[in-house]
Design a protein around this motif. Structure first.
Motif, mmCIF file in Angstrom:
data_model
loop_
_atom_site.group_PDB
_atom_site.id
_atom_site.type_symbol
_atom_site.label_atom_id
_atom_site.label_comp_id
_atom_site.label_asym_id
_atom_site.label_seq_id
_atom_site.Cartn_x
_atom_site.Cartn_y
_atom_site.Cartn_z
ATOM 1 N N GLY A 76 0.831 -1.209 0.000
ATOM 2 C CA GLY A 76 0.000 0.000 0.000
ATOM 3 C C GLY A 76 0.859 1.250 0.000
ATOM 4 O O GLY A 76 2.035 1.209 0.367
ATOM 5 N N GLY A 77 0.296 2.352 -0.428
ATOM 6 C CA GLY A 77 0.959 3.651 -0.337
ATOM 7 C C GLY A 77 2.064 3.888 -1.341
ATOM 8 O O GLY A 77 2.848 4.819 -1.197
ATOM 9 N N VAL A 78 2.135 3.073 -2.394
ATOM 10 C CA VAL A 78 3.220 3.255 -3.364
ATOM 11 C C VAL A 78 2.807 4.146 -4.544
ATOM 12 O O VAL A 78 3.649 4.568 -5.334
ATOM 13 N N GLY A 79 1.503 4.417 -4.657
ATOM 14 C CA GLY A 79 1.055 5.335 -5.703
ATOM 15 C C GLY A 79 0.080 4.757 -6.717
ATOM 16 O O GLY A 79 -0.056 5.309 -7.816
ATOM 17 N N LYS A 80 -0.637 3.712 -6.363
ATOM 18 C CA LYS A 80 -1.604 3.126 -7.323
ATOM 19 C C LYS A 80 -2.715 4.123 -7.674
ATOM 20 O O LYS A 80 -3.033 4.333 -8.840
ATOM 21 N N THR A 81 -3.289 4.721 -6.627
ATOM 22 C CA THR A 81 -4.418 5.620 -6.864
ATOM 23 C C THR A 81 -3.945 6.876 -7.613
ATOM 24 O O THR A 81 -4.615 7.337 -8.544
ATOM 25 N N THR A 82 -2.790 7.374 -7.228
ATOM 26 C CA THR A 82 -2.209 8.535 -7.920
ATOM 27 C C THR A 82 -2.004 8.191 -9.395
ATOM 28 O O THR A 82 -2.303 8.992 -10.286
ATOM 29 N N THR A 83 -1.495 6.992 -9.652
ATOM 30 C CA THR A 83 -1.254 6.562 -11.035
ATOM 31 C C THR A 83 -2.567 6.422 -11.803
ATOM 32 O O THR A 83 -2.685 6.886 -12.943
ATOM 33 N N VAL A 241 7.871 2.786 -11.908
ATOM 34 C CA VAL A 241 8.677 2.997 -10.707
ATOM 35 C C VAL A 241 8.399 4.422 -10.231
ATOM 36 O O VAL A 241 8.649 5.395 -10.949
ATOM 37 N N ASN A 242 7.841 4.513 -9.040
ATOM 38 C CA ASN A 242 7.363 5.801 -8.528
ATOM 39 C C ASN A 242 8.254 6.290 -7.383
ATOM 40 O O ASN A 242 8.947 5.520 -6.743
ATOM 41 N N ARG A 243 8.191 7.577 -7.153
ATOM 42 C CA ARG A 243 8.891 8.248 -6.051
ATOM 43 C C ARG A 243 10.405 8.074 -6.124
ATOM 44 O O ARG A 243 11.071 7.826 -5.121
ATOM 45 N N VAL A 244 10.922 8.222 -7.339
ATOM 46 C CA VAL A 244 12.363 8.055 -7.556
ATOM 47 C C VAL A 244 13.088 9.360 -7.222
ATOM 48 O O VAL A 244 12.645 10.442 -7.608
ATOM 49 N N ILE A 272 8.510 7.803 -12.336
ATOM 50 C CA ILE A 272 7.920 9.031 -11.793
ATOM 51 C C ILE A 272 8.793 9.522 -10.643
ATOM 52 O O ILE A 272 9.053 8.769 -9.695
ATOM 53 N N PRO A 273 9.245 10.765 -10.716
ATOM 54 C CA PRO A 273 10.093 11.254 -9.622
ATOM 55 C C PRO A 273 9.274 11.566 -8.376
ATOM 56 O O PRO A 273 8.071 11.804 -8.460
ATOM 57 N N GLU A 274 9.921 11.573 -7.265
ATOM 58 C CA GLU A 274 9.312 12.108 -6.040
ATOM 59 C C GLU A 274 9.073 13.591 -6.304
ATOM 60 O O GLU A 274 9.965 14.289 -6.771
ATOM 61 N N ASP A 275 7.885 14.065 -6.068
ATOM 62 C CA ASP A 275 7.560 15.442 -6.425
ATOM 63 C C ASP A 275 6.524 15.967 -5.437
ATOM 64 O O ASP A 275 5.432 15.385 -5.294
ATOM 65 N N ALA A 276 6.870 17.046 -4.758
ATOM 66 C CA ALA A 276 5.940 17.616 -3.768
ATOM 67 C C ALA A 276 4.620 18.020 -4.408
ATOM 68 O O ALA A 276 3.578 18.066 -3.746
#
Ligand code: ADP
Ligand code: MG
Length: 334
Positions: A76-83, A241-244, A272-276
């Motif tokens: 969980g929390g890796v970015g599925k919904t965001t994606t 690959v998210n939050r790189v 996808i980079p880590e991005d505020a």
């Protein structure tokens, strides 16, 4: 020779300076890909006008429609919904019709990310129970009317026992045969874990997008999920690959994208980079890809959507040059 494959995998800091083998990929992602010499790269500085003009081209839709794609991860929390939100809206912006199904029952939040929470009056459970029609449960996005959201159930409710693989497959079949025409894409936002919710969410899917972050716990779960997807007959699995974070990769505190690819052995749909800006947009209910000017992570999601349409993938490569010195477009491989 500055471009080379990594010898030390942890050193592939700029592995998200990537190239795509396809000539159809977004221009800023890929064009100088065939010649990977420093000389050619530095002489051919990205031409912003050319890049922007080429955005006008519509990607070629590959495969049979509706393409039913599950966005999953295990952890969980890796970015599925965001994606799901960002790729879904990118697809709509590219001119395709999309239905996004929030199959994360207990922790439904796709509606929040999309800013549609006040417009969800009916859910799929009510459609199945015969309390409303399917079109009443579909929430159309006012910004991009070719994007519709379908929530499985009310927030904080448990998945009803009657709602399983058969029910979700019935819903997707109903979308396939609806009189208004079937959508080009059905995206299913999968819950975390590998229990009943996961089994339900993957049931109607023909393809999967596996979202992972470059950390060992997410990777172990992603590997397990890959096996389960394959057992279920889903062969077309690509990963995001998210939050790189390049700074961490350069300091050898984060795995590179090449390492991740090596470990999971899956084609790469996007990095996808880590991005505020992602967190800001989540809290505003305004998906990142709609931001003007575009955020870095938003552009990366757009590119991933482009590849999804064309059933394309990208290759992570390494460059020794300091990415910061090469500016904004270096992230996308010029
Ligand atoms: P999941 O659906 O896998 O549980 P979410 O999409 O809800 O994960 O994302 C979890 C959190 O991580 C959210 O707060 C989101 O804003 C944040 N997040 C996701 N991707 C990024 C990113 N690339 N950069 C920064 N924050 C991110
Ligand atoms: Mg989620």
């Amino acid at each position: 020779m500055a471009w080379r494959l990594p010898t030390n995998s942890f050193l592939s800091a700029s592995s998200f300076v990537h190239v795509s083998p396809s000539s159809h990929s977004l221009p800023i992602a890929s064009s100088p890909t065939k010649t990977l010499s420093t000389a050619s790269f530095s002489r051919r500085r990205p031409n912003i006008t050319r890049a922007v003009l080429q955005w006008n081209r519509k990607p070629q839709l590959a495969g049979e429609t509706p393409r039913v794609v599950v966005i999953t991860s295990g952890k969980g929390g890796v970015g599925k919904t965001t994606t799901t939100a960002n790729i879904g809206l990118s697809l709509a912006r590219l001119g395709f019709s999309v239905v996004a199904i929030d199959a994360d029952v207990g922790l439904r939040n796709l509606d929040l990310l999309l800013g549609l929470e006040n417009r969800v009056n009916y859910t799929a459970v009510e459609v199945i129970n015969g309390d409303c029609r399917l079109d009443q449960a579909l929430v159309r996005d006012k910004r991009w009317p070719s994007f519709e959201l379908l929530c499985i159930s009310k927030p904080r409710s448990k998945l009803p026992l009657s709602f399983g693989s058969k029910a979700i497959t019935w819903l997707v079949d109903a979308l396939r045969s609806r009189t208004a025409g079937h959508p080009d894409f059905v995206l299913i936002d999968c819950p975390a874990g590998i229990d009943a919710g996961f089994i339900t969410a993957i049931a109607p899917a023909d393809e999967a997008v596996l979202v992972t972050t470059p950390d060992i716990t997410a990777l172990r779960d992603a590997d397990r999920v890959t096996g389960l997807l394959e057992c279920d007959g889903i062969r077309d699995i690509k990963m995001i690959v998210n939050r790189v974070r390049t700074d961490l990769i350069r300091g050898e505190d984060m795995m590179s994208v090449l390492d991740v690819q090596e470990m999971l052995g899956l084609p790469l749909l996007g990095v996808i980079p880590e991005d505020a800006e992602v967190i800001k947009s989540t809290n505003r209910g305004f998906p990142l890809v709609l931001n003007k000017p575009p955020a870095l992570a938003g552009l990366a999601f757009e590119q991933a959507a482009w590849r999804l349409v064309e059933q394309d993938s990208m290759t992570a490569v390494m460059v020794e040059e300091e990415p910061k010195k090469r500016g904004f477009f270096s992230f996308f491989g010029g």
